[in-house]
Write a protein that holds these residues in place. Structure first.
Motif, PDB file in Angstrom:
ATOM      1  N   ASN A  99      19.582 -58.792   9.632  1.00 12.22           N
ATOM      2  CA  ASN A  99      20.331 -59.263   8.469  1.00 12.22           C
ATOM      3  C   ASN A  99      21.520 -60.124   8.863  1.00 12.22           C
ATOM      4  N   TRP A 100      22.214 -59.736   9.932  1.00  8.11           N
ATOM      5  CA  TRP A 100      23.381 -60.520  10.355  1.00  8.11           C
ATOM      6  C   TRP A 100      22.977 -61.910  10.818  1.00  8.11           C
ATOM      7  N   LEU A 101      21.889 -62.001  11.594  1.00  6.59           N
ATOM      8  CA  LEU A 101      21.442 -63.316  12.049  1.00  6.59           C
ATOM      9  C   LEU A 101      21.020 -64.183  10.865  1.00  6.59           C
ATOM     10  N   MET A 102      20.344 -63.577   9.898  1.00  4.75           N
ATOM     11  CA  MET A 102      19.978 -64.308   8.686  1.00  4.75           C
ATOM     12  C   MET A 102      21.234 -64.797   7.957  1.00  4.75           C
ATOM     13  N   MET A 103      22.253 -63.951   7.895  1.00  6.61           N
ATOM     14  CA  MET A 103      23.477 -64.317   7.200  1.00  6.61           C
ATOM     15  C   MET A 103      24.176 -65.485   7.900  1.00  6.61           C
ATOM     16  N   TYR A 104      24.287 -65.413   9.229  1.00  5.73           N
ATOM     17  CA  TYR A 104      24.956 -66.496   9.948  1.00  5.73           C
ATOM     18  C   TYR A 104      24.168 -67.796   9.849  1.00  5.73           C
ATOM     19  N   ARG A 105      22.862 -67.702   9.717  1.00  2.98           N
ATOM     20  CA  ARG A 105      22.062 -68.920   9.576  1.00  2.98           C
ATOM     21  C   ARG A 105      22.102 -69.475   8.147  1.00  2.98           C
ATOM     22  N   ASP A 106      21.932 -68.579   7.157  1.00  4.32           N
ATOM     23  CA  ASP A 106      21.751 -69.011   5.769  1.00  4.32           C
ATOM     24  C   ASP A 106      22.982 -68.808   4.896  1.00  4.32           C
ATOM     25  N   GLY A 107      23.982 -68.068   5.370  1.00  4.97           N
ATOM     26  CA  GLY A 107      25.178 -67.791   4.593  1.00  4.97           C
ATOM     27  C   GLY A 107      25.073 -66.473   3.856  1.00  4.97           C
ATOM     28  N   PRO A 108      26.218 -65.961   3.398  1.00  2.00           N
ATOM     29  CA  PRO A 108      27.557 -66.548   3.496  1.00  2.00           C
ATOM     30  C   PRO A 108      28.156 -66.342   4.886  1.00  2.00           C
ATOM     31  N   VAL A 109      28.509 -67.439   5.538  1.00  4.91           N
ATOM     32  CA  VAL A 109      29.076 -67.381   6.879  1.00  4.91           C
ATOM     33  C   VAL A 109      30.534 -66.943   6.794  1.00  4.91           C
ATOM     34  N   PRO A 110      30.948 -65.977   7.605  1.00  8.22           N
ATOM     35  CA  PRO A 110      32.360 -65.580   7.604  1.00  8.22           C
ATOM     36  C   PRO A 110      33.266 -66.768   7.918  1.00  8.22           C
ATOM     37  N   THR A 111      34.509 -66.665   7.502  1.00  9.64           N
ATOM     38  CA  THR A 111      35.479 -67.738   7.760  1.00  9.64           C
ATOM     39  C   THR A 111      36.507 -67.309   8.798  1.00  9.64           C
ATOM     40  N   THR A 112      36.147 -66.340   9.613  1.00 10.08           N
ATOM     41  CA  THR A 112      37.046 -65.898  10.683  1.00 10.08           C
ATOM     42  C   THR A 112      37.127 -66.973  11.762  1.00 10.08           C
ATOM     43  N   GLU A 113      38.050 -66.786  12.695  1.00  8.25           N
ATOM     44  CA  GLU A 113      38.409 -67.841  13.645  1.00  8.25           C
ATOM     45  C   GLU A 113      37.233 -68.350  14.467  1.00  8.25           C
ATOM     46  N   ARG A 114      36.349 -67.454  14.924  1.00  8.95           N
ATOM     47  CA  ARG A 114      35.262 -67.863  15.813  1.00  8.95           C
ATOM     48  C   ARG A 114      33.884 -67.804  15.148  1.00  8.95           C
ATOM     49  N   ALA A 115      33.838 -67.569  13.841  1.00  6.61           N
ATOM     50  CA  ALA A 115      32.550 -67.419  13.160  1.00  6.61           C
ATOM     51  C   ALA A 115      31.710 -68.693  13.219  1.00  6.61           C
ATOM     52  N   HIS A 116      32.380 -69.843  13.272  1.00  3.45           N
ATOM     53  CA  HIS A 116      31.625 -71.096  13.315  1.00  3.45           C
ATOM     54  C   HIS A 116      30.767 -71.199  14.574  1.00  3.45           C
ATOM     55  N   LEU A 117      31.200 -70.539  15.646  1.00  6.13           N
ATOM     56  CA  LEU A 117      30.414 -70.551  16.880  1.00  6.13           C
ATOM     57  C   LEU A 117      29.102 -69.799  16.685  1.00  6.13           C
ATOM     58  N   MET A 118      29.182 -68.644  16.018  1.00  2.79           N
ATOM     59  CA  MET A 118      27.983 -67.868  15.753  1.00  2.79           C
ATOM     60  C   MET A 118      27.075 -68.582  14.757  1.00  2.79           C
ATOM     61  N   ALA A 119      27.675 -69.238  13.771  1.00  3.19           N
ATOM     62  CA  ALA A 119      26.881 -69.988  12.804  1.00  3.19           C
ATOM     63  C   ALA A 119      26.119 -71.125  13.487  1.00  3.19           C
ATOM     64  N   ALA A 120      26.773 -71.796  14.423  1.00  2.00           N
ATOM     65  CA  ALA A 120      26.111 -72.883  15.155  1.00  2.00           C
ATOM     66  C   ALA A 120      24.976 -72.343  16.018  1.00  2.00           C
ATOM     67  N   ALA A 121      25.179 -71.155  16.602  1.00  2.00           N
ATOM     68  CA  ALA A 121      24.131 -70.558  17.428  1.00  2.00           C
ATOM     69  C   ALA A 121      22.943 -70.105  16.595  1.00  2.00           C
ATOM     70  N   ALA A 122      23.204 -69.670  15.360  1.00  2.00           N
ATOM     71  CA  ALA A 122      22.121 -69.162  14.512  1.00  2.00           C
ATOM     72  C   ALA A 122      21.379 -70.266  13.781  1.00  2.00           C
ATOM     73  N   LYS A 123      22.005 -71.413  13.607  1.00  2.00           N
ATOM     74  CA  LYS A 123      21.420 -72.472  12.781  1.00  2.00           C
ATOM     75  C   LYS A 123      20.018 -72.881  13.217  1.00  2.00           C
ATOM     76  N   PRO A 124      19.733 -73.040  14.524  1.00  2.00           N
ATOM     77  CA  PRO A 124      18.389 -73.487  14.909  1.00  2.00           C
ATOM     78  C   PRO A 124      17.340 -72.376  14.932  1.00  2.00           C
ATOM     79  N   LEU A 125      17.722 -71.133  14.653  1.00  2.00           N
ATOM     80  CA  LEU A 125      16.777 -70.024  14.762  1.00  2.00           C
ATOM     81  C   LEU A 125      15.797 -70.008  13.593  1.00  2.00           C
ATOM     82  N   SER A 126      14.537 -69.817  13.910  1.00  2.00           N
ATOM     83  CA  SER A 126      13.522 -69.625  12.879  1.00  2.00           C
ATOM     84  C   SER A 126      13.478 -68.151  12.483  1.00  2.00           C
ATOM     85  N   ASP A 127      12.750 -67.829  11.419  1.00  2.00           N
ATOM     86  CA  ASP A 127      12.580 -66.424  11.038  1.00  2.00           C
ATOM     87  C   ASP A 127      11.967 -65.632  12.185  1.00  2.00           C
ATOM     88  N   GLU A 128      11.025 -66.260  12.879  1.00  2.00           N
ATOM     89  CA  GLU A 128      10.375 -65.586  14.014  1.00  2.00           C
ATOM     90  C   GLU A 128      11.377 -65.335  15.133  1.00  2.00           C
TER      91      GLU A 128
END
Length: 356
Positions: free
Chosen positions: A314-343
């Motif tokens: 669920n967390w990986l889905m959230m960082y990829r699809d939102g709502p992405v946290p707005t904490t200081e380093r959350a953008h790094l995790m969002a960038a890492a999750a963006k290219p991930l497929s469901d698989e």
């Protein structure tokens, strides 16, 4: 004919304005609706739920019969819903019986699981039934799981599910015991190990990370319908006490594996990433420290090795699809999750939840 139409419209407008201004329909909750009004409104509500829930599908990671998911739903129900709706063996608060409409005692046969999800996620206008606090589609499935099994509970089994033991019901919103609120332990367990998958493992996480997480939930930088209502009222000293208590727990994580996904492929992704798919190696941030090497180097990064698979997914889905946290380093995790497929997400969650 035209004059009749104009005259009729004028009369209707005047009558409407008079009705709006003079307010002849009594809106006092102390006065019942006119005959059939309540029945018509209730049936419209049922129809609205049925139509909208017909498009909902249970996600792959959700097992509505999973005892851990049911416990998670029961714990949240005790915190947020019990006062208005009562609970198995627990009557509604008398105050709510004088609402109009009054929140009904619940019956697990009233709705299908998808309908329970829709109600928990979206709520109802003009009834006092709120929508889910966070823009999270994953969390209300715990409520759907619990409510679908509502009729299976009596007071004893409900208290065991919601509070951890029979006889533990308390109307206190937050009651501290040894520095940890009972609203934390009812889901995470007194040992912080997540009560067999009901909630994420937090025992042994760094104190700094836990304080930052509670602060982020409290100020809305991280969204969660479970955590935001509980974290917001906490003062800094209370957050520190909770974090200290949980951080000092055991470190033997034995997360419940995700029931699908290729753990071996997940291991390869976690340790090496994929240059072709622009996927970063998770282990570069989340591992490498501690006696077993399963803790991150930075104290503000959480351990994920050995965490329950359901939450990792669920967390990986959230960082990829939102709502992405707005904490200081959350953008790094969002960038890492963006290219991930469901698989990819399933494989990573399957791997990290199987690490021992």
């Amino acid at each position: 004919m035209k004059h009749y139409l104009i005259g009729g419209a004028a009369i209707a407008a005047i009558a409407g304005a008079a009705f709006f201004t003079l307010a002849p329909y009594n809106i006092a909750a102390s006065v019942p609706h006119f005959p059939l009004v309540g029945e018509v409104l209730h049936q419209y509500l049922r129809n609205a739920v049925t139509v909208r829930a017909s498009r909902i599908e249970v996600p792959a990671q959700v097992d509505l019969s999973d005892p851990a998911l049911i416990r998670l739903g029961a714990g949240h129900f005790a915190t947020s819903c019990q006062m208005c709706h009562g609970a198995p063996g627990i009557e509604r608060n008398p105050v709510v019986e004088h609402m109009r409409p009054a929140p009904p005692p619940l019956d697990g046969d009233d709705y299908e699981p998808e309908e329970f999800w829709w109600i928990a996620r979206h709520g109802f206008k003009y009834t006092g039934m709120p929508s889910w606090v966070a823009e999270r589609d994953d969390e209300p499935w715990a409520m759907a799981a619990f409510l679908s099994h509502y009729n299976d509970f009596d007071r004893t089994t409900y208290e065991e599910a919601a509070f951890g033991e029979a006889g533990a019901y308390s109307s206190d919103a937050i009651s501290f015991t040894d520095g940890i609120p009972n609203t934390c332990t009812r889901c995470h367990g007194e040992d912080g190990m997540g009560r067999g998958g009901a909630a994420p493992i937090v025992s042994g996480q760094s104190e700094g990370y836990l304080i930052a997480a509670l602060m982020a939930y409290g100020n809305g930088q991280r969204q969660s319908g479970f955590m935001q209502p509980l974290a917001k009222p906490l003062e800094p000293i209370e957050r520190a006490r909770v974090a200290e208590g949980m951080a000092g727990g055991g470190a033997e994580w034995n997360g419940i594996p995700l029931p699908f996904g290729d753990a071996e492929r997940g291991r390869d992704l976690a340790n090496r990433g994929s240059e072709h798919e622009d996927i970063a190696a998770c282990s570069s941030c989340h591992e490498g420290h501690g006696e077993n090497g399963l803790y991150p180097e930075r104290s503000d990064v959480p351990r994920i090795a050995g965490q329950h698979g359901y939450f990792l997914y669920n967390w990986l889905m959230m960082y990829r699809d939102g709502p992405v946290p707005t904490t200081e380093r959350a953008h790094l995790m969002a960038a890492a999750a963006k290219p991930l497929s469901d698989e990819d997400i399933a494989d990573l969650a399957a791997y990290y939840s199987s690490v021992r």
